[in-house]
Design a protein around this motif. Structure first.
Motif, short mmCIF file in Angstrom:
data_model
loop_
_atom_site.label_atom_id
_atom_site.label_comp_id
_atom_site.label_asym_id
_atom_site.label_seq_id
_atom_site.Cartn_x
_atom_site.Cartn_y
_atom_site.Cartn_z
N UNK A 304 0.83 -1.20 0.00
CA UNK A 304 0.00 0.00 0.00
C UNK A 304 0.86 1.25 0.00
N UNK A 305 0.36 2.31 -0.60
CA UNK A 305 1.09 3.57 -0.65
C UNK A 305 0.57 4.55 0.39
N UNK A 306 -0.76 4.64 0.56
CA UNK A 306 -1.27 5.64 1.50
C UNK A 306 -2.65 5.27 2.01
N UNK A 307 -2.96 5.82 3.19
CA UNK A 307 -4.29 5.76 3.78
C UNK A 307 -4.67 7.17 4.23
N UNK A 308 -5.99 7.44 4.20
CA UNK A 308 -6.50 8.74 4.64
C UNK A 308 -7.28 8.57 5.94
N UNK A 309 -7.59 9.70 6.56
CA UNK A 309 -8.28 9.73 7.85
C UNK A 309 -7.50 8.95 8.92
N UNK A 310 -6.21 9.21 8.99
CA UNK A 310 -5.34 8.54 9.95
C UNK A 310 -5.12 9.48 11.14
N UNK A 311 -5.43 9.01 12.34
CA UNK A 311 -5.25 9.83 13.53
C UNK A 311 -3.77 9.90 13.91
N UNK A 312 -3.44 10.81 14.82
CA UNK A 312 -2.06 10.91 15.29
C UNK A 312 -1.58 9.60 15.91
N UNK A 313 -2.46 8.98 16.69
CA UNK A 313 -2.09 7.72 17.34
C UNK A 313 -1.81 6.65 16.29
N UNK A 314 -2.63 6.61 15.24
CA UNK A 314 -2.44 5.60 14.20
C UNK A 314 -1.17 5.83 13.40
N UNK A 315 -0.72 7.08 13.28
CA UNK A 315 0.55 7.35 12.61
C UNK A 315 1.66 6.54 13.27
N UNK A 316 1.69 6.53 14.59
CA UNK A 316 2.75 5.82 15.31
C UNK A 316 2.52 4.32 15.32
N UNK A 317 1.26 3.91 15.28
CA UNK A 317 0.97 2.47 15.15
C UNK A 317 1.50 1.95 13.82
N UNK A 318 1.25 2.69 12.74
CA UNK A 318 1.78 2.31 11.43
C UNK A 318 3.30 2.27 11.45
N UNK A 319 3.92 3.23 12.13
CA UNK A 319 5.38 3.25 12.25
C UNK A 319 5.88 1.98 12.92
N UNK A 320 5.24 1.60 14.03
CA UNK A 320 5.69 0.44 14.77
C UNK A 320 5.57 -0.84 13.95
N UNK A 321 4.40 -1.05 13.36
CA UNK A 321 4.17 -2.31 12.66
C UNK A 321 4.94 -2.41 11.34
N UNK A 322 5.46 -1.33 10.84
CA UNK A 322 6.20 -1.40 9.58
C UNK A 322 7.70 -1.22 9.73
N UNK A 323 8.16 -0.64 10.84
CA UNK A 323 9.58 -0.37 10.96
C UNK A 323 10.22 -0.94 12.22
N UNK A 324 9.43 -1.50 13.13
CA UNK A 324 9.98 -2.12 14.33
C UNK A 324 9.47 -3.54 14.54
N UNK A 325 8.24 -3.79 14.20
CA UNK A 325 7.62 -5.10 14.42
C UNK A 325 8.38 -6.20 13.69
N UNK A 326 8.61 -7.33 14.38
CA UNK A 326 9.27 -8.48 13.80
C UNK A 326 8.35 -9.71 13.93
N UNK A 327 8.33 -10.55 12.90
CA UNK A 327 7.49 -11.75 12.90
C UNK A 327 8.39 -12.97 12.78
N UNK A 328 8.50 -13.74 13.86
CA UNK A 328 9.37 -14.91 13.86
C UNK A 328 8.87 -15.98 12.91
N UNK A 329 9.82 -16.58 12.19
CA UNK A 329 9.48 -17.71 11.34
C UNK A 329 8.99 -17.37 9.96
N UNK A 330 8.82 -16.09 9.65
CA UNK A 330 8.35 -15.73 8.32
C UNK A 330 9.45 -15.97 7.31
N UNK A 331 9.08 -16.57 6.19
CA UNK A 331 10.06 -16.87 5.16
C UNK A 331 10.51 -15.57 4.49
N UNK A 332 11.81 -15.44 4.23
CA UNK A 332 12.30 -14.21 3.59
C UNK A 332 11.78 -14.08 2.17
N UNK A 333 11.56 -12.85 1.73
CA UNK A 333 11.05 -12.58 0.40
C UNK A 333 12.19 -12.05 -0.47
#
Length: 356
Positions: A304-333
């Protein structure tokens, strides 16, 4: 006696020798087993670490031999330069704009906030138009014109976003990579030009953002004062008038969907696209979308490129799940950059949405 002693001594020592030999075998077995377990555990950790790559970093897992010490994200950052400008107002500087700057705005090659007052925390450009919703079209014309006059050489692509939008810059660069910035084209979420006599015409949602090539920016900046092609009054819907103006000036409305025809720009949050029961069939998006929208767990693009109607809190949630979150066992792409598209080979599909 010596012979008997030797014989008796031999017979007495044999059980002890057996026990010693058995102990050595057990110790050797334990040592080898421990070594194998350690090696296996080390290999397993390596595999987990290699596969625990979130989507935004997953693009970096391309063959590094072709990139040297440069990651794919770094290569795209260098080769697909994006200037971001965010439309905001003074009352939202601290409430919204600073949070954009602290999250996805950091990944733009350049970023400017278009507003009516300067701010020490923000790289602002002060516009002359008033802070009124009714003159968004006028503010947009002024902003793009200013960028063309002062920053045209600083980027290849120029994206306009609102202060409640989240943009994944890595995915935007990945999407834009096949296209030349010398092609007069722009991308976003395509809406129908309902009631227009323009054949197969669409315009891009302002909320989810739209991105102009360098050539499209030049054509708009030099041509929007033509009253036969672009609305001269300021009081109109910004994204609608932008679409009409660019269409009349010969700028193509590109198809930003991925290879499976899933949208990458979203004028709403992710819920409406993930959950079919979240909205009814009378939802406005189903009527106005140029390409037929769908709602299901597989309907969101993996990039995805963008989402609209994103709250301030969701900005940081998106940051966490895309730049810090790690998923064990996922096969590399292992991924590859898409092929370049020549302007003469560019084909833009017609609308497939029959909902009226």
């Amino acid at each position: 006696m010596d012979g008997q002693y030797i014989t008796l001594g031999f017979e007495r020592e044999r059980p002890s020798a057996r026990r010693s030999s058995t102990k050595r075998a057990v110790l050797l077995f334990l040592l080898v087993g421990s070594l194998l377990i350690t090696l296996f555990a080390y290999w397993d950790v390596l595999m987990i670490t290699a596969s625990a790559v979130p989507l935004a970093r997953g693009i970096d897992s391309i063959d590094q031999t072709a990139l040297g010490n440069e990651t794919l994200a770094e290569k795209l950052h260098r080769e697909v330069r994006i200037l971001c400008w965010v439309l905001t107002t003074p009352k939202y500087h601290k409430a919204r704009a600073v949070h954009v700057l602290r999250t996805w705005g950091r990944r733009c090659n350049k970023i400017y906030f278009m507003t009516s007052e300067p701010d020490d925390e923000l790289p602002t450009v002060v516009l002359t138009k008033p802070d009124e919703y009714e003159v968004l079209w006028g503010k947009t014309k002024e902003a793009f014109t200013y960028i063309h006059e002062h920053f045209a050489d600083e980027a290849d692509w120029f994206i306009k976003a609102d202060d409640d939008t989240y943009v994944f810059l890595e995915n935007l660069r990945y999407m834009l990579y096949p296209y030349s910035p010398s092609t007069p084209i722009y991308f976003g979420f395509n809406y129908k030009l309902i009631g227009s006599q323009l054949k197969n015409a669409s315009y891009m949602s302002g909320g989810s953002g739209y991105v102009l090539s360098r050539e499209a920016l030049r054509i708009f900046a030099e041509g929007h004062n033509d009253s036969t092609k672009c609305r001269q009054e300021d009081n109109s819907a910004e994204d609608l008038e932008m679409g009409k103006c660019l269409f009349n000036l010969g700028v193509k409305a590109g198809d930003s969907r991925d290879g499976q025809f899933r949208n990458r720009f979203y004028p709403v949050g992710p819920f409406e696209s993930l959950l079919s029961g979240y909205t009814g069939m009378d939802f406005w998006l189903y009527k106005y979308a140029f390409y037929q929208p769908r709602s299901c767990m597989d309907c969101l693009s993996e990039y995805p490129v963008s989402f609209h109607y994103v709250s301030n809190e969701e900005l940081y949630v998106f940051e966490y799940f895309n730049y810090q979150f790690q998923l064990s066992g996922q096969r590399p792409m292992v991924e590859r950059l898409p092929e370049r598209i020549r302007e003469e080979d560019l084909v833009i599909p017609e609308s497939d949405n029959t909902v009226t």
